[in-house]
Design a protein around this motif. Structure first.
Motif, PDB file in Angstrom:
ATOM      1  N   ILE A  73       0.834  -1.207   0.000  1.00 51.35           N
ATOM      2  CA  ILE A  73       0.000   0.000   0.000  1.00 51.35           C
ATOM      3  C   ILE A  73       0.866   1.253   0.000  1.00 51.35           C
ATOM      4  O   ILE A  73       0.591   2.216  -0.726  1.00 51.35           O
ATOM      5  CB  ILE A  73      -0.968  -0.015   1.198  1.00 51.35           C
ATOM      6  CG1 ILE A  73      -2.020  -1.105   0.998  1.00 51.35           C
ATOM      7  CG2 ILE A  73      -1.627   1.346   1.392  1.00 51.35           C
ATOM      8  CD1 ILE A  73      -2.858  -1.385   2.225  1.00 51.35           C
ATOM      9  N   ILE A  74       1.923   1.246   0.794  1.00 47.22           N
ATOM     10  CA  ILE A  74       2.829   2.397   0.848  1.00 47.22           C
ATOM     11  C   ILE A  74       3.470   2.635  -0.510  1.00 47.22           C
ATOM     12  O   ILE A  74       3.577   3.767  -0.983  1.00 47.22           O
ATOM     13  CB  ILE A  74       3.895   2.205   1.943  1.00 47.22           C
ATOM     14  CG1 ILE A  74       3.245   2.292   3.317  1.00 47.22           C
ATOM     15  CG2 ILE A  74       5.024   3.216   1.802  1.00 47.22           C
ATOM     16  CD1 ILE A  74       4.148   1.899   4.463  1.00 47.22           C
ATOM     17  N   ILE A 124       1.644   6.870  -6.790  1.00 45.33           N
ATOM     18  CA  ILE A 124       0.610   7.849  -7.149  1.00 45.33           C
ATOM     19  C   ILE A 124       1.132   9.273  -6.955  1.00 45.33           C
ATOM     20  O   ILE A 124       0.923  10.146  -7.798  1.00 45.33           O
ATOM     21  CB  ILE A 124      -0.676   7.595  -6.338  1.00 45.33           C
ATOM     22  CG1 ILE A 124      -1.326   6.288  -6.793  1.00 45.33           C
ATOM     23  CG2 ILE A 124      -1.640   8.764  -6.455  1.00 45.33           C
ATOM     24  CD1 ILE A 124      -2.457   5.824  -5.906  1.00 45.33           C
ATOM     25  N   VAL A 125       1.824   9.511  -5.847  1.00 46.70           N
ATOM     26  CA  VAL A 125       2.376  10.846  -5.581  1.00 46.70           C
ATOM     27  C   VAL A 125       3.422  11.212  -6.633  1.00 46.70           C
ATOM     28  O   VAL A 125       3.424  12.331  -7.167  1.00 46.70           O
ATOM     29  CB  VAL A 125       2.979  10.913  -4.157  1.00 46.70           C
ATOM     30  CG1 VAL A 125       3.804  12.164  -3.971  1.00 46.70           C
ATOM     31  CG2 VAL A 125       1.889  10.832  -3.117  1.00 46.70           C
ATOM     32  N   LEU A 140      11.237  10.501 -11.509  1.00 51.95           N
ATOM     33  CA  LEU A 140      10.071  10.250 -10.656  1.00 51.95           C
ATOM     34  C   LEU A 140       9.046   9.354 -11.339  1.00 51.95           C
ATOM     35  O   LEU A 140       8.473   8.471 -10.711  1.00 51.95           O
ATOM     36  CB  LEU A 140       9.397  11.569 -10.272  1.00 51.95           C
ATOM     37  CG  LEU A 140       9.883  12.259  -9.019  1.00 51.95           C
ATOM     38  CD1 LEU A 140       9.100  13.550  -8.804  1.00 51.95           C
ATOM     39  CD2 LEU A 140       9.764  11.375  -7.813  1.00 51.95           C
ATOM     40  N   LEU A 141       8.819   9.576 -12.624  1.00 54.80           N
ATOM     41  CA  LEU A 141       7.855   8.771 -13.364  1.00 54.80           C
ATOM     42  C   LEU A 141       8.307   7.312 -13.453  1.00 54.80           C
ATOM     43  O   LEU A 141       7.521   6.392 -13.232  1.00 54.80           O
ATOM     44  CB  LEU A 141       7.638   9.353 -14.757  1.00 54.80           C
ATOM     45  CG  LEU A 141       6.503   8.748 -15.562  1.00 54.80           C
ATOM     46  CD1 LEU A 141       5.173   8.984 -14.846  1.00 54.80           C
ATOM     47  CD2 LEU A 141       6.477   9.332 -16.957  1.00 54.80           C
ATOM     48  N   VAL A 142       9.579   7.097 -13.733  1.00 54.82           N
ATOM     49  CA  VAL A 142      10.110   5.735 -13.802  1.00 54.82           C
ATOM     50  C   VAL A 142      10.064   5.076 -12.430  1.00 54.82           C
ATOM     51  O   VAL A 142       9.672   3.904 -12.293  1.00 54.82           O
ATOM     52  CB  VAL A 142      11.550   5.737 -14.366  1.00 54.82           C
ATOM     53  CG1 VAL A 142      12.213   4.381 -14.206  1.00 54.82           C
ATOM     54  CG2 VAL A 142      11.539   6.157 -15.821  1.00 54.82           C
ATOM     55  N   GLY A 151       6.619   3.998 -11.668  1.00 55.03           N
ATOM     56  CA  GLY A 151       6.282   2.785 -12.413  1.00 55.03           C
ATOM     57  C   GLY A 151       6.875   1.540 -11.793  1.00 55.03           C
ATOM     58  O   GLY A 151       6.219   0.493 -11.705  1.00 55.03           O
ATOM     59  N   VAL A 152       8.104   1.652 -11.330  1.00 56.80           N
ATOM     60  CA  VAL A 152       8.753   0.510 -10.669  1.00 56.80           C
ATOM     61  C   VAL A 152       8.034   0.180  -9.372  1.00 56.80           C
ATOM     62  O   VAL A 152       7.771  -0.995  -9.077  1.00 56.80           O
ATOM     63  CB  VAL A 152      10.252   0.812 -10.416  1.00 56.80           C
ATOM     64  CG1 VAL A 152      10.876  -0.231  -9.508  1.00 56.80           C
ATOM     65  CG2 VAL A 152      11.004   0.890 -11.729  1.00 56.80           C
ATOM     66  N   PHE A 153       7.706   1.194  -8.586  1.00 61.65           N
ATOM     67  CA  PHE A 153       6.976   0.955  -7.335  1.00 61.65           C
ATOM     68  C   PHE A 153       5.635   0.279  -7.587  1.00 61.65           C
ATOM     69  O   PHE A 153       5.245  -0.640  -6.874  1.00 61.65           O
ATOM     70  CB  PHE A 153       6.756   2.256  -6.576  1.00 61.65           C
ATOM     71  CG  PHE A 153       7.923   2.701  -5.742  1.00 61.65           C
ATOM     72  CD1 PHE A 153       9.004   1.889  -5.513  1.00 61.65           C
ATOM     73  CD2 PHE A 153       7.924   3.967  -5.181  1.00 61.65           C
ATOM     74  CE1 PHE A 153      10.066   2.311  -4.742  1.00 61.65           C
ATOM     75  CE2 PHE A 153       8.979   4.400  -4.401  1.00 61.65           C
ATOM     76  CZ  PHE A 153      10.065   3.560  -4.184  1.00 61.65           C
TER      77      PHE A 153
END
Length: 66
Positions: free
Chosen positions: A11-12, A18-19, A37-39, A42-44
């Motif tokens: 969840i974290i 999302i952030v 940040l975008l990559v 995506g990995v997260f």
């Protein structure tokens, strides 16, 4: 692959993804940092969906309750 991430950890990671995506798509962070940040988001998101973190496996961490 054996699941090594618990629900709280997943969840974290989804919230962080999302952030990170929101910061990129709203134009708050642009350029190279925005792409990073975008990559990372995506990995997260991918790791949270799969439930397996390769870094956890390397360091022997398991946040999944058995």
């Amino acid at each position: 692959m054996k699941t090594n991430m618990g629900n709280t950890d997943r969840i974290i990671r989804v919230l962080l993804a999302i952030v990170a995506s929101a910061l990129y798509f709203t134009g708050t962070v642009t350029g190279t940092w925005g792409t990073v940040l975008l990559v990372l988001g995506g990995v997260f998101m991918a790791v949270a969906a799969i439930g397996f973190c390769p870094l956890y496996a390397i360091f022997g961490v398991n946040s999944c309750k058995k």
